[in-house]
Every structure is written in structure tokens, then in C-alpha cells.
Write a protein that holds these residues in place. Structure first.
Motif, PDB file in Angstrom:
ATOM      1  N   UNK A 126      23.082  -8.642  31.947  1.00  0.00           N
ATOM      2  CA  UNK A 126      23.454  -7.467  32.639  1.00  0.00           C
ATOM      3  C   UNK A 126      24.276  -6.518  31.617  1.00  0.00           C
ATOM      4  N   UNK A 127      25.264  -7.071  31.168  1.00  0.00           N
ATOM      5  CA  UNK A 127      26.238  -6.071  30.483  1.00  0.00           C
ATOM      6  C   UNK A 127      25.490  -5.807  29.137  1.00  0.00           C
ATOM      7  N   UNK A 128      24.934  -6.855  28.495  1.00  0.00           N
ATOM      8  CA  UNK A 128      24.219  -6.901  27.399  1.00  0.00           C
ATOM      9  C   UNK A 128      23.213  -5.623  27.382  1.00  0.00           C
ATOM     10  N   UNK A 129      22.463  -5.496  28.630  1.00  0.00           N
ATOM     11  CA  UNK A 129      21.426  -4.358  28.661  1.00  0.00           C
ATOM     12  C   UNK A 129      21.880  -3.251  29.337  1.00  0.00           C
ATOM     13  N   UNK A 130      23.209  -3.035  29.415  1.00  0.00           N
ATOM     14  CA  UNK A 130      23.848  -1.915  30.055  1.00  0.00           C
ATOM     15  C   UNK A 130      23.336  -0.581  29.400  1.00  0.00           C
ATOM     16  N   UNK A 131      23.387  -0.456  28.024  1.00  0.00           N
ATOM     17  CA  UNK A 131      22.964   0.507  27.516  1.00  0.00           C
ATOM     18  C   UNK A 131      21.577   1.171  27.749  1.00  0.00           C
ATOM     19  N   UNK A 132      20.675   0.070  27.835  1.00  0.00           N
ATOM     20  CA  UNK A 132      19.396   0.249  28.401  1.00  0.00           C
ATOM     21  C   UNK A 132      19.177   0.845  29.745  1.00  0.00           C
ATOM     22  N   UNK A 133      20.023   0.026  30.515  1.00  0.00           N
ATOM     23  CA  UNK A 133      20.000   0.190  32.188  1.00  0.00           C
ATOM     24  C   UNK A 133      20.353   1.394  32.455  1.00  0.00           C
ATOM     25  N   UNK A 134      21.599   1.746  31.713  1.00  0.00           N
ATOM     26  CA  UNK A 134      22.256   3.115  32.122  1.00  0.00           C
ATOM     27  C   UNK A 134      21.594   4.459  32.017  1.00  0.00           C
ATOM     28  N   UNK A 135      20.723   4.298  30.866  1.00  0.00           N
ATOM     29  CA  UNK A 135      19.869   5.255  30.586  1.00  0.00           C
ATOM     30  C   UNK A 135      18.770   5.700  31.645  1.00  0.00           C
ATOM     31  N   UNK A 136      18.542   4.365  32.098  1.00  0.00           N
ATOM     32  CA  UNK A 136      17.131   4.460  33.083  1.00  0.00           C
ATOM     33  C   UNK A 136      17.821   4.746  34.555  1.00  0.00           C
ATOM     34  N   UNK A 137      19.012   4.033  34.992  1.00  0.00           N
ATOM     35  CA  UNK A 137      19.637   4.248  36.166  1.00  0.00           C
ATOM     36  C   UNK A 137      20.256   5.701  36.471  1.00  0.00           C
ATOM     37  N   UNK A 138      20.868   6.425  35.289  1.00  0.00           N
ATOM     38  CA  UNK A 138      21.070   7.467  35.478  1.00  0.00           C
ATOM     39  C   UNK A 138      20.376   8.654  35.634  1.00  0.00           C
ATOM     40  N   UNK A 139      19.043   8.264  34.757  1.00  0.00           N
ATOM     41  CA  UNK A 139      17.958   9.398  35.010  1.00  0.00           C
ATOM     42  C   UNK A 139      17.202   9.104  36.355  1.00  0.00           C
ATOM     43  N   UNK A 140      16.970   8.238  37.147  1.00  0.00           N
ATOM     44  CA  UNK A 140      16.592   7.867  38.256  1.00  0.00           C
ATOM     45  C   UNK A 140      17.232   8.452  39.422  1.00  0.00           C
ATOM     46  N   UNK A 141      18.698   8.240  39.169  1.00  0.00           N
ATOM     47  CA  UNK A 141      19.311   8.836  40.229  1.00  0.00           C
ATOM     48  C   UNK A 141      19.410  10.475  40.350  1.00  0.00           C
ATOM     49  N   UNK A 142      19.246  11.038  38.868  1.00  0.00           N
ATOM     50  CA  UNK A 142      19.299  12.420  38.905  1.00  0.00           C
ATOM     51  C   UNK A 142      17.787  12.844  39.518  1.00  0.00           C
ATOM     52  N   UNK A 143      16.564  12.149  39.236  1.00  0.00           N
ATOM     53  CA  UNK A 143      15.559  12.401  39.749  1.00  0.00           C
ATOM     54  C   UNK A 143      15.554  12.433  41.368  1.00  0.00           C
ATOM     55  N   UNK A 144      16.044  11.381  41.770  1.00  0.00           N
ATOM     56  CA  UNK A 144      15.618  11.071  42.992  1.00  0.00           C
ATOM     57  C   UNK A 144      16.815  11.217  44.179  1.00  0.00           C
ATOM     58  N   UNK A 145      17.782  11.735  43.811  1.00  0.00           N
ATOM     59  CA  UNK A 145      18.601  12.174  44.754  1.00  0.00           C
ATOM     60  C   UNK A 145      17.990  12.976  45.840  1.00  0.00           C
ATOM     61  N   UNK A 146      17.994  12.668  47.189  1.00  0.00           N
ATOM     62  CA  UNK A 146      17.620  13.537  48.175  1.00  0.00           C
ATOM     63  C   UNK A 146      16.254  14.345  47.616  1.00  0.00           C
ATOM     64  N   UNK A 147      15.397  13.380  47.322  1.00  0.00           N
ATOM     65  CA  UNK A 147      14.150  14.020  46.898  1.00  0.00           C
ATOM     66  C   UNK A 147      12.736  13.402  47.309  1.00  0.00           C
ATOM     67  N   UNK A 148      11.866  14.157  47.554  1.00  0.00           N
ATOM     68  CA  UNK A 148      10.335  13.455  47.986  1.00  0.00           C
ATOM     69  C   UNK A 148       9.892  13.145  46.861  1.00  0.00           C
ATOM     70  N   UNK A 149       8.986  11.880  46.741  1.00  0.00           N
ATOM     71  CA  UNK A 149       8.051  11.472  45.644  1.00  0.00           C
ATOM     72  C   UNK A 149       6.936  12.412  45.572  1.00  0.00           C
TER      73      UNK A 149
END
Ligand SMILES: Nc1nc2c(ncn2[C@@H]2O[C@H](COP(=O)(O)OP(=O)(O)OP(=O)(O)O)[C@@H](O)[C@H]2O)c(=O)[nH]1
Ligand SMILES: [Mg+2]
Length: 424
Positions: A126-149
Motif C-alpha cells: 500500500x505504501x509502495x503504491x501510494x504515489x499511484x493511489x493518491x493520484x487516483x484517490x485525490x481525483x476520485x474525491x474531487x470528482x465525486x464529493x456530493x455529486x451524482x454519477x
């Protein structure tokens, strides 16, 4: 009967780190250059040694090592006999995608470390992939906070997945699946992440296959190929440790005959893991060396022979031809060899890994992949698009420079780590 060695053992079951010291086998360098296979036995004997020059051509985008002012010094047999101890500060920089070695790289062998526990392993992934995952999770959070799909959100998500190296086909597939189940609903970032993790896991599960050794083969020949600096030699060291921990007899062949440092690097791994290393002088013919090593491994009935090769860019046809020659020559001794042709791919290179797979696969029938440097790469998503496109087994992943930093590729753990989720 097939022996499954890899991915079946818990990390804590592996041998302690001083297992090599307990092993009696020592490095057996060839004191004199091994003879070329005779013309009778090998209709295509590796004749004149290839000029070392092509191998050190500038490799702008992938070469890991800093340039050295020293020209490659030829190594006389007597010079290679003593194996130098690993340098104390041997942790090399993580493969910079930068300039261009024009001379031998320094010997890079990371310091040994303690085997991780199972829990520690997931944390490390998880730590090793943190650079890959933070890119994804930050993006997902900004797209989907209080938003419809809705369509816009889906489009943004698809784009995000593409920039995270999952590739257009995978990105479209994964977003379509999310749309199928959640369209028009308000979705939280957490829901999106777990849906994506489940989809990624589905895609990579079919390729998450342990490397299977056939115990009937003496030896099971593993040829390790790949672009410069992708981790071939280090991966051989890590594999050697694992095989030894399984009680297998292992021999290493220093098929990177271009650089003196490459031979020394493999010898250090041989010493560390208690495996004999078959080597020749710098500049010797790599195919001839591979032939000698296999002949010896057969005579000694070793379980597994790991053949290192010099790094080569996939678009250098002359060098790729040489790799084919290694394969042709070892087939003179065992027409089924190499039994595993492993391609190492540096996860930090992103989409370029696709062209590496295509060309190496077509040249030498690559039938197994190892993704290295997943620690610290922001492009770990590339594993997903590779899995979907090529369907070549991913036997293991590299998550660091140490001898224990090679792990079976666990699809679920990878998918969750990539999405920044916890193990359960
Ligand atoms: N962080 C990290 N570094 C790695 C990993 N695997 C290898 N390395 C490092 O990458 C660098 C290159 O590794 P090598 O094993 O020498 O690569 P190679 O493919 O044999 O290189 P050439 O022989 O020059 O083609 C070394 O500094 C290794 O320690 C990994 O999984 N993670
Ligand atoms: Mg190497």
C-alpha cells in the motif's frame, strides 16, 4: 507433478536472512573462459564475441545508471575471482528515467533486510503504491464529493483512469461497469473506489499466477530479459533467495557479458544467496556463456538455472537478435528451454511497458512478467492495462531493492492498494 513454489508460502515461512550463510555452496567462477560449444553439438556456435559497444549505446529514456568517466575495463579471469563484499551504501537511486550511461554502471545491490510479516507486506504494498493511489484517490474525491454519477462525472473519471495508466480500454470498461450499477445515483468517493477496486481485481486476477517450477526439469531454465535498468539482475537475486528458501538448488548465469559491473553485481547476489555463478570475461559471447551454464547445470542436476542478460532497448534489432541467439543456442541442449522467459518491466515507465511487452514477446516468447519498482511509482496502474491487453502471467512484483522485496502478485491486494483501500 507440478511444484508450486511461489505465492503459496507466507512470507514468514521463508528462510531467515542468513540462510545463505548456512549454505555450503560457494560461488564458482570460471577461472578460465568457458569453451565455446563445439560445432558438432551446436550448428550455430556463438562464434566471435560481439562487440560490447552496441549495448552501451545511449539510452536516453530508460538508463538507470549515472555515466562514469572510466571506460569499461576488461576483466581478466584472475580479477573476477574474489567477489567483492556488497558496498555498505549500496542502495542505488530508484531507476531515474534519465540520461544515458555510456560506461559500466556501478554495482548496485541493495542491503539485505528482514523478511516482512504478512501484515507488513500489505502495508508495504500500500505504501509502495501510494504515489499511484493518491493520484487516483485525490481525483476520485474531487470528482465525486456530493455529486451524482452523471455523464460528465463518468467522463472525468475515465480521463483520470487513463492518466493513471490504466489505459483507454480498461478505463472505458471500468467506468461502464460503474455506470451500469450506479448511474443517476449519488455516489461517495468510497463507493467509487471500492467498485473500481473490484473491477481492477477482476481484470488482473487471470494473470496473477505463481511461477510454477517443473521438478522433472533439471534444470528448469529461466531466462530473464528486459530493457536496461528494469531490474533483471536484482530480480534474479530475489528469485534465487526464494528458490533456495524452498530447498531448491539454484545456479546463476551471468549472461550480461558486456559490463564488468554486471557480472560483479550478479556474483554479489550469488554470494548472498549461496548460489554458484557461471561467468566469463567481459565481452565474451553471451550465447556461449548460456550454453556452458546450461551444460553445467544439467551435469550437476540443479533444479533451476537463472540466466541474466544484458539490458536492451526493444527497438534495437541487432541486440534483440542476440537474445534470439541465446535461445537458439540453449535449445541445442534442451529443446524445451528456456522453460520460462521472464520479462522485467519497470512500473515507472508507464505506457512504454506495452511496447516492451509486444516486442520482447514476439522475439523470445515471453511467457511471464515481473513488474518492478511498484514502490514509489505513480504509474502502477499500468499493470492493469498490461493484464487486460496481453494476458501474460504476472508472476511477481518488485516493491523495493532488498532481497525480500519480490512478492507474489496478489490481484485483490493490488487492486485495493491501488485504490488506497485497506486489506479488508
Ligand atoms: N525501488 C526499487 N528499485 C528496484 C527494484 N528492482 C530493481 N531496483 C533497482 O533498479 C536498479 C536497476 O536494477 P538492475 O537489477 O541492475 O536492473 P537490470 O535490468 O539488471 O539493469 P541492466 O543490467 O543495466 O539492464 C537498481 O538500482 C536496483 O536496486 C524494485 O522493485 N524497486
Ligand atoms: Mg543487469
Amino acid at each position: 507433478m507440478i511444484f508450486r513454489w511461489f505465492g503459496r508460502k507466507k512470507p514468514e515461512e521463508t528462510a531467515p536472512k542468513d540462510e545463505a550463510a548456512q549454505d555450503e555452496s560457494v560461488i564458482q567462477e570460471s577461472a578460465t573462459p568457458a569453451p565455446e560449444p563445439d560445432a558438432e553439438a551446436t550448428p550455430e556456435p556463438p562464434a566471435a564475441p560481439p562487440a560490447p559497444k552496441p549495448e552501451v549505446e545511449p539510452v536516453p529514456e530508460l538508463a538507470p545508471a549515472p555515466p562514469s568517466a572510466e571506460p569499461p575495463a576488461p576483466v581478466a579471469p584472475s580479477q573476477v575471482t574474489p567477489v567483492p563484499a556488497p558496498p555498505p551504501a549500496a542502495v542505488a537511486p530508484t531507476a531515474p528515467l534519465a540520461p544515458v550511461p555510456v560506461a559500466p554502471a556501478p554495482v548496485a545491490v541493495a542491503a539485505e533486510e528482514a523478511p516482512p510479516t504478512k501484515k507488513g507486506w500489505f502495508a508495504k504494498l500500500k505504501e509502495g503504491l501510494s504515489k499511484s493511489s493518491s493520484k487516483l484517490t485525490d481525483g476520485i474525491t474531487s470528482i465525486f464529493t456530493k455529486r451524482k454519477l452523471d455523464d460528465d462525472a463518468l467522463e472525468e473519471l475515465e480521463e483520470l483512469l487513463i492518466t493513471a495508466d490504466l489505459g483507454p480500454a480498461t478505463a472505458a470498461k471500468v467506468t461502464a461497469e460503474l455506470a451500469r450499477t450506479r448511474f443517476g445515483k449519488e455516489v461517495s468517493p468510497e463507493e467509487v473506489k471500492s467498485t473500481l477496486a473490484a473491477e481492477v481485481s477482476k481484470i488482473v486476477t487471470p494473470v496473477a499466477k505463481p511461477l510454477v517450477l517443473d521438478p522433472a526439469l533439471k534444470p528448469h531454465v529461466i531466462l530473464v530479459v528486459g530493457v536496461n535498468g528494469t531490474g533483471k539482475t536484482t530480480t534474479i537475486g530475489k528469485l534465487a533467495r526464494q528458490f533456495k528458501a524452498e530447498g531448491k538448488s539454484v545456479m546463476l548465469a551471468a549472461g550480461d557479458t558486456f559490463r564488468a559491473a554486471a557480472v560483479s553485481q550478479l556474483k554479489i547476489w550469488g554470494e548472498r544467496t549461496g548460489c554458484p555463478v557461471v561467468a566469463r570475461d567481459t565481452g565474451a559471447d553471451a550465447a556461449g556463456l548460456a550454453y556452458d551454464a546450461l551444460e553445467r547445470a544439467k551435469a550437476e542436476k540443479v533444479d533451476v538455472l537463472l540466466i541474466d542478460t544484458a539490458g536492451r532497448l526493444q527497438n534495437k534489432t541487432g541486440l534483440m537478435e542476440e537474445l534470439r541467439k541465446i535461445v537458439r543456442v540453449i535449445k541445442k541442449l534442451d529443446e524445451t528451454a528456456p522453460h520460462t522467459t521472464l520479462l522485467t518491466l519497470d512500473a515507472t515507465t508507464g505506457q512504454n511497458a506495452h511496447s516492451q511487452v509486444e516486442i520482447f514477446r514476439d522475439m523470445v516468447n515471453v511467457n511471464g512478467l515481473i513488474l518492478t519498482k511498484l514502490d514509489g511509482s505513480a504509474r502502477g496502474g499500468v499493470l492493469v492495462s498490461l493484464a487486460e491487453k496481453f494476458k501474460i502471467p504476472v508472476h511477481a512484483i518488485g516493491v523495493g531493492e532488498g532481497v525480500y522485496d519480490l512478492r507474489p502478485f496478489d490481484a485483490d491486494a493490488f487492486a485495493k492498494s491501488l485504490m488506497g483501500l485497506s486489506a479488508d
